[in-house]
Design a protein around this motif. Structure first.
Motif, PDB file in Angstrom:
ATOM      1  N   ALA A   1      -1.115  -4.108   3.045  1.00 23.08           N
ATOM      2  CA  ALA A   1      -0.617  -2.934   3.952  1.00 23.08           C
ATOM      3  C   ALA A   1       0.562  -3.458   4.731  1.00 23.08           C
ATOM      4  CB  ALA A   1      -1.843  -2.519   4.842  1.00 23.08           C
TER       5      ALA A   1
ATOM      6  N   HIS B   1       1.048  -1.088  -0.057  1.00 25.25           N
ATOM      7  CA  HIS B   1      -0.138  -0.098  -0.063  1.00 25.25           C
ATOM      8  C   HIS B   1       0.807   1.024   0.216  1.00 25.25           C
ATOM      9  CE1 HIS B   1      -3.061   2.641   2.025  1.00 25.25           C
ATOM     10  NE2 HIS B   1      -3.533   2.309   0.779  1.00 25.25           N
ATOM     11  N   ASP B   2       1.533   1.505  -1.104  1.00 19.03           N
ATOM     12  CA  ASP B   2       2.566   2.496  -1.139  1.00 19.03           C
ATOM     13  C   ASP B   2       2.717   3.041  -2.632  1.00 19.03           C
ATOM     14  OD1 ASP B   2       4.006   0.699  -2.560  1.00 19.03           O
ATOM     15  OD2 ASP B   2       5.070   0.157  -0.947  1.00 19.03           O
TER      16      ASP B   2
ATOM     17  N   VAL C   1      -3.672  -5.660  -2.648  1.00 22.23           N
ATOM     18  CA  VAL C   1      -2.907  -4.644  -1.973  1.00 22.23           C
ATOM     19  C   VAL C   1      -2.745  -5.152  -0.640  1.00 22.23           C
ATOM     20  CG1 VAL C   1      -2.718  -2.302  -1.229  1.00 22.23           C
ATOM     21  CG2 VAL C   1      -3.779  -2.594  -3.494  1.00 22.23           C
TER      22      VAL C   1
ATOM     23  N   THR D   1       5.786  -2.699  -1.529  1.00 27.59           N
ATOM     24  CA  THR D   1       6.242  -3.081  -2.771  1.00 27.59           C
ATOM     25  C   THR D   1       7.305  -3.805  -2.867  1.00 27.59           C
ATOM     26  OG1 THR D   1       4.370  -1.789  -3.478  1.00 27.59           O
ATOM     27  CG2 THR D   1       5.827  -2.820  -5.153  1.00 27.59           C
TER      28      THR D   1
ATOM     29  N   GLU E   1       1.058   1.572  -6.353  1.00 29.55           N
ATOM     30  CA  GLU E   1       0.260   2.108  -7.033  1.00 29.55           C
ATOM     31  C   GLU E   1       0.739   2.082  -8.624  1.00 29.55           C
ATOM     32  OE1 GLU E   1      -0.907   6.047  -5.253  1.00 29.55           O
ATOM     33  OE2 GLU E   1      -1.522   5.186  -3.373  1.00 29.55           O
TER      34      GLU E   1
END
Length: 313
Positions: A88, A63-64, A86, A92, A68
């Motif tokens: 958290a 979630h970064d 995704v 990634t 994205e």
């Protein structure tokens, strides 16, 4: 939504550093650097989507901002990203790649969110209608076993395409057998095949066919050795394909194998002969060699077909 090809594998942000030569210690100057989306199967799916095929992907990002970007760039070329989860709890994944002036590379991987992909994240119905599921490696054992289980539950109409890479080749033949026995297509380079089977190109390819692989494709790196070796179990269909594409400047070989897989799969879906698939794969692979990064220079279907017809004339 059904796809022609669904990919599954690690999703990484690639950090490239171009250097004069590799060193064992000390300091050296970086000539050029770049950060770009990567992951072997993700690169192949990206290329296939640029060729106009319906595609999807199964994987995980953090979630970064990096996650994205990975998802956004796949979606921008038309990849269905509903299968990307995704996470958290981890960043990634990243791959640090050092590339020397000859195009040789050394890659270090930090799995990150890739190692959080779970069985519960995979909806098997996502594969319904897909012609191929294309797999590449994960660093984690849990994700490797997840791929094995998914290969056992493939819809009848879906064939397995496998690009194991060195990470899976190093696991050994017995560990990889559950995937190899299901594979319609398997892609190795000569070094990976040697590590996996202990055999040379011809004997190693035949060994994998005996284990259940329908078509074994071994890339040889171009030049006088030829572009690839194809074996589908019949002596008359054994090919050593010579290089027909001249590349004057090789900047980076990263992603060439992934683009090769895309070209070969594209040919298979068009019903081309093995030799035709190999030529399409060769054109795709050489398209990325003159730039830094795995997706630079990938052609559209129109450009690929124009070059394909020109080479066959």
């Amino acid at each position: 939504m059904s796809q022609a090809v669904v990919g599954m594998g690690a999703m990484n942000m690639d950090r490239f550093y171009q250097v004069e030569k590799f060193i064992s210690e000390g300091e050296a100057q970086v000539a050029e650097s770049r950060v770009s989306p990567g992951g072997s199967a993700a690169n192949t799916i990206y290329a296939l989507s640029k060729l106009g095929l319906k595609t999807g992907f199964l994987g995980a990002v953090g979630h970064d901002a990096a996650g994205e970007r990975l998802v956004r760039e796949l979606a921008e070329v038309g990849v269905d990203t509903k299968g990307v989860k995704v996470k958290a709890g981890a960043p990634t994944g990243e791959a640090l790649a050092l590339v020397d002036k000859r195009g040789k590379r050394a890659i270090y991987v930090m799995p990150g969110a890739n190692s959080l992909l779970k069985t519960a994240d995979i909806d098997a119905s996502y594969l319904k209608g897909a012609a191929y599921l294309h797999l590449s490696s994960f660093a984690g054992e849990e994700q490797f076993q997840l791929q094995i289980e998914l290969s056992r539950r493939l819809p009848q109409e879906t064939r397995l395409s496998l690009a194991p890479g060195m990470l899976y080749a190093q696991r050994g033949l017995s560990a990889l057998l559950p995937l190899l026995q299901k594979a319609h297509l398997v892609f190795f380079n000569a070094q990976e095949l040697k590590v996996l089977t202990g055999e040379g190109v011809s004997a190693g390819a035949k060994r994998l066919h005996q284990e259940g692989c329908r078509i074994v494709v071994v890339t040889l790196g171009g030049g006088r050795r030829g572009v690839c070796y194809l074996w589908d179990g019949k002596e008359k269909e054994e090919y050593r394909v010579k290089a027909r594409v001249e590349v004057k400047t090789v900047v980076d070989t990263t992603g060439a194998g992934d683009a090769f897989c895309a070209g070969f799969l594209f040919g298979q879906l068009r019903g081309e002969s093995l030799a035709g698939c190999a030529l399409m794969a060769e054109i795709m692979a050489t398209s990325v060699l003159s730039g830094l990064g795995a997706r630079t220079g990938l052609p559209s279907a129109a450009k690929l077909m124009a070059e394909y017809e020109r080479r066959r004339a």
